[in-house]
Design a protein around this motif. Structure first.
Motif, short mmCIF file in Angstrom:
data_model
loop_
_atom_site.label_atom_id
_atom_site.label_comp_id
_atom_site.label_asym_id
_atom_site.label_seq_id
_atom_site.Cartn_x
_atom_site.Cartn_y
_atom_site.Cartn_z
N GLY A 32 0.92 -1.36 -0.08
CA GLY A 32 0.03 0.04 0.00
C GLY A 32 0.79 1.37 0.12
O GLY A 32 2.17 1.24 -0.19
N ARG A 33 0.19 2.44 0.36
CA ARG A 33 0.93 3.65 0.26
C ARG A 33 0.52 4.57 1.41
O ARG A 33 -0.52 4.39 1.97
N ARG A 34 1.47 5.37 1.86
CA ARG A 34 1.13 6.57 2.63
C ARG A 34 1.29 7.84 2.34
O ARG A 34 2.61 8.20 2.03
N ASP A 35 0.35 8.64 2.15
CA ASP A 35 0.46 9.99 1.25
C ASP A 35 0.26 11.21 2.12
O ASP A 35 -0.63 11.08 3.27
N GLN A 37 -0.49 15.20 1.74
CA GLN A 37 -1.02 16.20 0.67
C GLN A 37 -0.04 17.48 0.92
O GLN A 37 0.40 17.46 1.89
N ARG A 47 -1.82 9.74 4.96
CA ARG A 47 -2.82 8.90 4.98
C ARG A 47 -2.41 7.50 4.40
O ARG A 47 -1.91 7.46 3.40
N ILE A 48 -2.69 6.27 5.14
CA ILE A 48 -2.48 4.86 4.64
C ILE A 48 -3.58 4.50 3.59
O ILE A 48 -4.60 4.39 4.29
N THR A 49 -3.32 4.14 2.53
CA THR A 49 -4.26 3.24 1.67
C THR A 49 -3.59 2.12 1.18
O THR A 49 -2.58 1.95 0.65
N MET A 50 -4.14 0.99 1.46
CA MET A 50 -3.88 -0.27 1.06
C MET A 50 -4.17 -0.67 -0.32
O MET A 50 -5.24 -0.25 -0.89
N ALA A 51 -3.19 -1.40 -0.92
CA ALA A 51 -3.62 -1.60 -2.27
C ALA A 51 -4.42 -2.93 -2.48
O ALA A 51 -4.47 -3.96 -1.75
N ASN A 52 -5.27 -2.86 -3.25
CA ASN A 52 -6.56 -3.74 -3.58
C ASN A 52 -6.16 -4.44 -5.12
O ASN A 52 -6.74 -4.39 -5.89
N LEU A 218 5.39 -0.08 2.90
CA LEU A 218 4.59 0.91 2.11
C LEU A 218 5.33 1.72 1.31
O LEU A 218 6.65 1.86 1.42
#
Length: 287
Positions: A32-35, A37, A47-52, A218
């Motif tokens: 996933g990633r952590r962004d 802005q 913000r952490i977004t897991m890869a689907n 990440l």
């Protein structure tokens, strides 16, 4: 250095060649990633977004991938494959005669082998102010003072953005299509598709060691105010060692090789303070 990402297609290609297990052992999973802005600079604001994804992406340094593939080639195919480094290859002709009796300029595919000129490339260190730079300058590798000539029945032009082979094929195709018959009855035109780079970017590599409570699987990303500079960081191991790239326009003051470390530190302190505290002065001086 920088890291390469291997998704489903890349993994599938390496698997079909029987080398994926070796590459996978040298790579790191990214789930996933952590962004952050623009304007968001605290650790908590990332913000952490897991890869689907059905296939988990893997990353590794480009040089590490080359090293793995070299070892596989030498261990498994050393009796039939010989690796050479530091050579420039220039195609002389592509085998088929330049014109056939029918006037179409098309060969029958059974002509002589492809002929190439091969020269050894020797890094030359210039004198004066540029003494620290290394320029690839080609010197000749032949006993008679000229490039060595070799022939091959199969030539694979995997020469990257330089496209030496493809450009030579395009020039030859243009030459053989001069006559009206060749344009009417010859095979389809060979053309290299080129795209204008309307958004050029340069990068600087920044090694960073993340704290233990930051996930080490990440992709970390942050954008500065006005999207001037983007930071992208990928793991080089599972212990929090990351390689970050600063992506910026070529005319950005921070892109200068001689950019003072104090200017870069000031930028990090203002725009990326969550990363600045993780980068020592020695590393900052080397960026």
């Amino acid at each position: 250095y920088y890291l390469l990402g291997l998704g489903r297609r890349g993994q599938s290609a390496l698997r079909s060649l029987g080398v994926w297990d070796d590459v996978e052992r040298a790579s790191v999973a990214v789930v996933g990633r952590r962004d952050w802005q623009p304007g968001r600079t605290t650790e908590e604001e990332g913000r952490i977004t897991m890869a689907n994804k059905r296939v988990t992406s893997r990353v590794l340094a480009r040089d590490k991938l080359v090293g793995v593939l070299r070892r596989v080639v030498e261990e498994r195919y050393g009796d039939v494959v010989e690796l050479r480094y530091g050579y420039q290859v220039d195609p002389v002709d592509f085998g088929d005669p330049e014109g056939e009796a029918d006037g179409t300029g098309e060969g029958d595919g059974n002509g002589p082998p492809v002929r190439l000129e091969v020269s050894r490339c020797t890094p030359v260190r210039p004198a004066g102010d540029d003494a620290a730079a290394v320029v690839e300058e080609c010197s000749v590798d032949s006993a008679d003072g000229g490039p060595a000539t070799v022939t091959a029945n199969l030539l694979i032009g995997a020469d990257g953005a330089a496209r030496t082979i493809a450009n030579a094929m395009e020039a030859r195709d243009r030459k053989r299509r001069v006559g009206p018959l060749s344009r009417l009855f010859g095979k389809g035109r060979f053309k290299v598709t080129r795209f204008d780079d309307d958004n050029p970017r340069v990068y600087k590599s920044v090694p960073i060691k993340f704290p233990s409570h930051w996930p080490s699987n990440l992709n970390y990303s942050a954008r500065s105010t006005g999207n001037r500079i983007t930071l992208e960081a990928l793991p080089s191991d599972t212990s929090g060692t990351y390689c970050a790239l600063l992506l910026m326009k070529p005319d950005d003051p921070l892109s200068r090789p001689s950019c003072p470390p104090s200017e870069l530190r000031s930028f990090f302190d203002t725009e990326f303070p969550q990363f600045s505290s993780l980068i020592g002065d020695g590393v900052m001086s080397d960026v």
